[in-house]
Design a protein around this motif. Sequence first.
Motif, PDB file in Angstrom:
ATOM      1  N   ASP A   6       0.837  -1.199   0.000  1.00  0.00           N
ATOM      2  CA  ASP A   6       0.000   0.000   0.000  1.00  0.00           C
ATOM      3  C   ASP A   6       0.874   1.251   0.000  1.00  0.00           C
ATOM      4  OD1 ASP A   6      -2.528  -1.241  -0.085  1.00  0.00           O
ATOM      5  OD2 ASP A   6      -2.429  -1.663   2.072  1.00  0.00           O
ATOM      6  N   PRO A   8       2.839   3.954  -3.323  1.00  0.00           N
ATOM      7  CA  PRO A   8       3.035   4.154  -4.765  1.00  0.00           C
ATOM      8  C   PRO A   8       4.325   3.495  -5.266  1.00  0.00           C
ATOM      9  CG  PRO A   8       2.793   6.259  -3.610  1.00  0.00           C
ATOM     10  CD  PRO A   8       2.864   5.194  -2.576  1.00  0.00           C
ATOM     11  N   ALA A  97      -3.569   2.821  -6.437  1.00  0.00           N
ATOM     12  CA  ALA A  97      -2.651   3.696  -5.710  1.00  0.00           C
ATOM     13  C   ALA A  97      -1.553   2.893  -5.010  1.00  0.00           C
ATOM     14  CB  ALA A  97      -3.421   4.520  -4.681  1.00  0.00           C
TER      15      ALA A  97
END
Length: 164
Positions: A6, A8, A97
């Motif tokens: 979790d 980028p 994301a």
Amino acid sequence: MTVHIDAPPEVVYALVADVTRTPEFSPEILRCTWLDGATGPAVGARFEAVNKAGRGPAWKNRPVVIAAQLGREFTFSRTEKFSGTLVWRYLIEPEGAATRLTESYDVTQPISRLGWFIIGRLYGDRDRRASIRAGMQQTVERIRETAERDIQSGRNSPDVTTTR
């Protein structure tokens, strides 16, 4: 080994491609330093890694970066006497994301019979492939934990430059 992170892709890449941080993640790496004036990942850059596995002594190797694509891939090749050539690859793929990180390796020059003997006798590693897989799992999990912790704490500005 593949893990969902979790964070980028650029954040994950910054962790993976900063070889000086590899000892934080890999259970077999004691130290990594850039060589020949290199300060970060770029194709052709070399670094020295000090490894330790099993009961044997630590050893040094000098990988060369063969792919450094920001937010996408970090790959290097290392050749060791009697231990052949391995190409280590970190593929970084966006998932919304978040990121899917895959660590893999390819044997491009096999370990010699003497190398397998040394690994088994001196280092006491009777199943090197299983040891490598276990180390890879630990590595990607530690990268995931670090990236997610950095995102939560606000330390998420990667400072990594690269060339193709």
